[in-house]
Scaffold this motif. Structure first.
Motif, PDB file in Angstrom:
ATOM      1  N   VAL A  37    -104.166  39.470 -42.474  1.00 60.18           N
ATOM      2  CA  VAL A  37    -105.390  40.334 -41.793  1.00 60.18           C
ATOM      3  C   VAL A  37    -104.740  40.935 -40.508  1.00 60.18           C
ATOM      4  O   VAL A  37    -103.913  40.400 -39.961  1.00 60.18           O
ATOM      5  CB  VAL A  37    -106.555  39.169 -41.208  1.00 60.18           C
ATOM      6  N   VAL A  38    -105.029  42.266 -40.660  1.00 66.34           N
ATOM      7  CA  VAL A  38    -104.266  43.119 -39.539  1.00 66.34           C
ATOM      8  C   VAL A  38    -105.290  43.750 -38.544  1.00 66.34           C
ATOM      9  O   VAL A  38    -106.374  43.789 -39.060  1.00 66.34           O
ATOM     10  CB  VAL A  38    -103.640  44.339 -40.127  1.00 66.34           C
ATOM     11  N   GLY A  39    -105.028  43.592 -37.330  1.00 61.54           N
ATOM     12  CA  GLY A  39    -105.925  44.088 -36.270  1.00 61.54           C
ATOM     13  C   GLY A  39    -105.330  44.765 -34.971  1.00 61.54           C
ATOM     14  O   GLY A  39    -103.915  44.910 -35.254  1.00 61.54           O
ATOM     15  N   ASP A  40    -105.951  45.319 -34.107  1.00 58.53           N
ATOM     16  CA  ASP A  40    -105.205  46.057 -33.162  1.00 58.53           C
ATOM     17  C   ASP A  40    -105.425  44.973 -31.793  1.00 58.53           C
ATOM     18  O   ASP A  40    -105.262  45.571 -30.466  1.00 58.53           O
ATOM     19  CB  ASP A  40    -106.151  47.346 -32.920  1.00 58.53           C
ATOM     20  N   GLY A  41    -105.463  43.747 -31.937  1.00 56.61           N
ATOM     21  CA  GLY A  41    -105.311  43.002 -30.785  1.00 56.61           C
ATOM     22  C   GLY A  41    -106.739  42.230 -30.569  1.00 56.61           C
ATOM     23  O   GLY A  41    -107.153  41.155 -30.159  1.00 56.61           O
ATOM     24  N   ALA A  42    -107.746  43.247 -30.824  1.00 56.75           N
ATOM     25  CA  ALA A  42    -109.193  42.799 -30.372  1.00 56.75           C
ATOM     26  C   ALA A  42    -110.011  42.665 -31.534  1.00 56.75           C
ATOM     27  O   ALA A  42    -110.935  41.807 -31.496  1.00 56.75           O
ATOM     28  CB  ALA A  42    -109.756  44.068 -29.365  1.00 56.75           C
ATOM     29  N   LYS A  43    -109.764  43.420 -32.655  1.00 55.62           N
ATOM     30  CA  LYS A  43    -110.504  43.291 -33.742  1.00 55.62           C
ATOM     31  C   LYS A  43    -109.867  43.723 -35.189  1.00 55.62           C
ATOM     32  O   LYS A  43    -108.619  44.320 -34.896  1.00 55.62           O
ATOM     33  CB  LYS A  43    -111.782  44.035 -33.510  1.00 55.62           C
ATOM     34  N   VAL A  44    -110.252  43.271 -36.230  1.00 56.04           N
ATOM     35  CA  VAL A  44    -109.596  43.742 -37.282  1.00 56.04           C
ATOM     36  C   VAL A  44    -109.758  45.312 -37.660  1.00 56.04           C
ATOM     37  O   VAL A  44    -110.646  45.733 -37.403  1.00 56.04           O
ATOM     38  CB  VAL A  44    -110.380  42.993 -38.599  1.00 56.04           C
ATOM     39  N   THR A  45    -108.415  45.810 -38.243  1.00 55.42           N
ATOM     40  CA  THR A  45    -108.382  46.956 -38.731  1.00 55.42           C
ATOM     41  C   THR A  45    -108.117  47.065 -40.248  1.00 55.42           C
ATOM     42  O   THR A  45    -108.469  48.413 -40.590  1.00 55.42           O
ATOM     43  CB  THR A  45    -107.449  47.891 -37.904  1.00 55.42           C
ATOM     44  N   GLY A  46    -107.751  46.047 -40.824  1.00 57.98           N
ATOM     45  CA  GLY A  46    -107.190  46.192 -42.243  1.00 57.98           C
ATOM     46  C   GLY A  46    -106.797  44.924 -42.651  1.00 57.98           C
ATOM     47  O   GLY A  46    -106.746  43.763 -42.017  1.00 57.98           O
ATOM     48  N   LEU A  47    -106.436  44.805 -43.908  1.00 65.27           N
ATOM     49  CA  LEU A  47    -105.726  43.799 -44.446  1.00 65.27           C
ATOM     50  C   LEU A  47    -104.736  44.311 -45.528  1.00 65.27           C
ATOM     51  O   LEU A  47    -104.653  45.325 -46.084  1.00 65.27           O
ATOM     52  CB  LEU A  47    -106.580  42.697 -45.102  1.00 65.27           C
ATOM     53  N   THR A  48    -103.725  43.311 -45.883  1.00 65.37           N
ATOM     54  CA  THR A  48    -102.495  43.631 -46.624  1.00 65.37           C
ATOM     55  C   THR A  48    -102.640  42.646 -47.980  1.00 65.37           C
ATOM     56  O   THR A  48    -103.076  41.640 -47.878  1.00 65.37           O
ATOM     57  CB  THR A  48    -101.169  43.633 -46.191  1.00 65.37           C
ATOM     58  N   TYR A  49    -102.263  43.402 -48.945  1.00 68.13           N
ATOM     59  CA  TYR A  49    -102.365  42.367 -50.172  1.00 68.13           C
ATOM     60  C   TYR A  49    -100.826  42.697 -51.129  1.00 68.13           C
ATOM     61  O   TYR A  49    -100.472  43.836 -51.253  1.00 68.13           O
ATOM     62  CB  TYR A  49    -103.659  42.407 -51.131  1.00 68.13           C
ATOM     63  N   ALA A  50    -100.630  41.870 -51.996  1.00 63.56           N
ATOM     64  CA  ALA A  50     -99.435  41.862 -52.894  1.00 63.56           C
ATOM     65  C   ALA A  50    -100.277  42.071 -54.281  1.00 63.56           C
ATOM     66  O   ALA A  50    -101.000  41.189 -54.754  1.00 63.56           O
ATOM     67  CB  ALA A  50     -98.646  40.492 -52.792  1.00 63.56           C
ATOM     68  N   GLU A  51     -99.717  43.003 -54.917  1.00 60.79           N
ATOM     69  CA  GLU A  51    -100.403  43.041 -56.419  1.00 60.79           C
ATOM     70  C   GLU A  51     -99.409  42.541 -57.164  1.00 60.79           C
ATOM     71  O   GLU A  51     -98.294  42.510 -57.196  1.00 60.79           O
ATOM     72  CB  GLU A  51    -100.123  44.761 -56.662  1.00 60.79           C
ATOM     73  N   ARG A  52    -100.020  41.334 -57.878  1.00 69.13           N
ATOM     74  CA  ARG A  52     -99.163  40.233 -58.309  1.00 69.13           C
ATOM     75  C   ARG A  52     -98.264  40.762 -59.541  1.00 69.13           C
ATOM     76  O   ARG A  52     -97.290  40.272 -59.834  1.00 69.13           O
ATOM     77  CB  ARG A  52    -100.038  39.103 -58.627  1.00 69.13           C
ATOM     78  N   THR A  53     -98.952  41.733 -60.671  1.00 72.17           N
ATOM     79  CA  THR A  53     -98.134  42.057 -61.837  1.00 72.17           C
ATOM     80  C   THR A  53     -96.878  43.064 -61.452  1.00 72.17           C
ATOM     81  O   THR A  53     -96.056  42.986 -62.002  1.00 72.17           O
ATOM     82  CB  THR A  53     -99.046  42.796 -62.710  1.00 72.17           C
TER      83      THR A  53
END
Ligand code: FAD
Length: 310
Positions: free
Chosen positions: A206-222
């Motif tokens: 879970v990615v954020g700017d220190g104060a709140k969430v700005t996005g997320l990263t995921y792995a495409e498993r195939t």
């Protein structure tokens, strides 16, 4: 011995204790953390008659309300075993981690539940700053924004459908190659224009700017490729675990560990009642748990009247 011993001091247990004490019977409450999950909540806006409050305040008021009555409150105590009564009139025993043994003519189990977490970087850091586990509670905070829902079971897909009506866009992220929700829910989900479904996708951060969430990263498993999605909120819907491990073998549990109860809050063991998020009751909410606590206390009182010797 107690007449009613409540195990768990969340909304269900606190309400059960108030109802029991008001019958003038010997009542006790054992709990690890009085207030339960409400202690971890920021704003509460869906408890009728209280337009807005905050979790820790709500928890303190629950405890104050119980303290208005003659209730033996045993805080920071962990129940480790329950031994059902040998007969209908017998006593139920609850053993605590401290070694103490408590006897009661009836017991109400209200040990609640905990959300399963993803255990990825950023999840804990941004909890209540964009990471949330409760669409009914926090959905309105993301009105008009972009959110992700992690989990493609019934709860995840229901959350995505619910949120799609409030937020601007929902990305549903499922680890497996297919969704596990009921077909009718999947059909509804696929019909919505502002929902994107990602399969074989493992959330990695879970990615954020220190104060709140700005996005997320995921792995495409195939393809084993990494991607990111820009969102303001992440709803984690990968399971709710009932705190019932300590009861295995004593009362009937479902395969998911929920205590099976009837409409009086009775479990399979005589004199043992249950209420709230630790049970089979659908919809895990404060007001629902509180109502169930009242039902279990009145159920226990009814049991005491019927089994007491004149
Ligand atoms: P809990 O609140 O889980 O309480 C369980 C109690 O049992 C605690 O006192 C715990 O310490 C104790 N316990 C557990 N195991 C043992 C043991 N072995 N021995 C002794 N004691 C034990 N609902 C809403 O309606 N509105 C909201 O806005 C809202 N927001 C939420 C936000 C978050 C972050 C979370 C996690 C939940 C939220 N909920 C909300 C859900 C709501 O908090 C729960 O449905 C409700 O608290 C359930 O009440 P309960 O009494 O069944 O269990």
């Amino acid at each position: 011995p107690f007449d009613v011993l409540v195990v768990g001091g969340g909304p269900a247990g606190a309400t059960a204790a108030i109802y029991a004490a008001r019958k003038g019977i010997r009542t006790g409450v054992v709990s690890e953390r009085f207030g339960g999950q409400t202690l971890d909540t920021m704003g509460i806006e869906n408890f009728a008659s209280v337009p807005y409050t905050e979790g820790p305040k709500f928890a303190a008021e629950l405890e104050n309300h119980v303290r208005q009555y003659d209730v033996d409150i045993m805080n920071t105590q962990n129940a480790t075993t329950l031994t059902p009564a040998a007969t209908e009139q017998g006593l139920v025993e609850v053993e605590l981690a401290s070694g103490a043994r408590l006897l009661s003519r009836s017991v109400i189990v209200s040990t609640g539940a905990r959300w399963r977490s993803m255990n990825v970087p950023g999840e804990t850091e941004y909890r209540n700053k964009g990471v949330t586990y409760c669409p009914h509670c926090d959905g309105p905070l993301f009105k008009g924004k972009r959110v992700a829902v992690v989990g493609g079971g019934n709860s995840g897909v229901e959350a995505a459908i619910d949120l799609a009506g409030i937020v601007s866009h929902v990305t549903l992220i499922e680890f497996d190659a297919e969704l596990r929700a009921d077909e009718v829910l999947q059909r509804k989900l696929r019909s919505l224009p502002n929902v994107e479904i990602l399969l074989n996708a493992q959330t990695t951060e879970v990615v954020g700017d220190g104060a709140k969430v700005t996005g997320l990263t995921y792995a495409e498993r195939t393809t084993e490729t990494w991607h990111s999605v820009a969102v303001d909120g992440v709803f984690v819907q990968i399971g709710l675990l009932p705190n019932t491990e300590w009861l295995s073998g004593t009362v009937d549990l479902t395969p998911r560990g929920e205590i099976v109860i009837d409409d009086h809050g009775r479990t399979s063991a005589p004199g043992v009642f249950a209420a709230g998020d630790c049970t089979t009751a659908p919809f895990k909410q404060i007001i629902v748990a509180a109502g169930a606590g009242a039902t279990a206390a009145l159920g226990a009182f009814d049991h005491l009247i019927r089994t007491s010797t004149p």
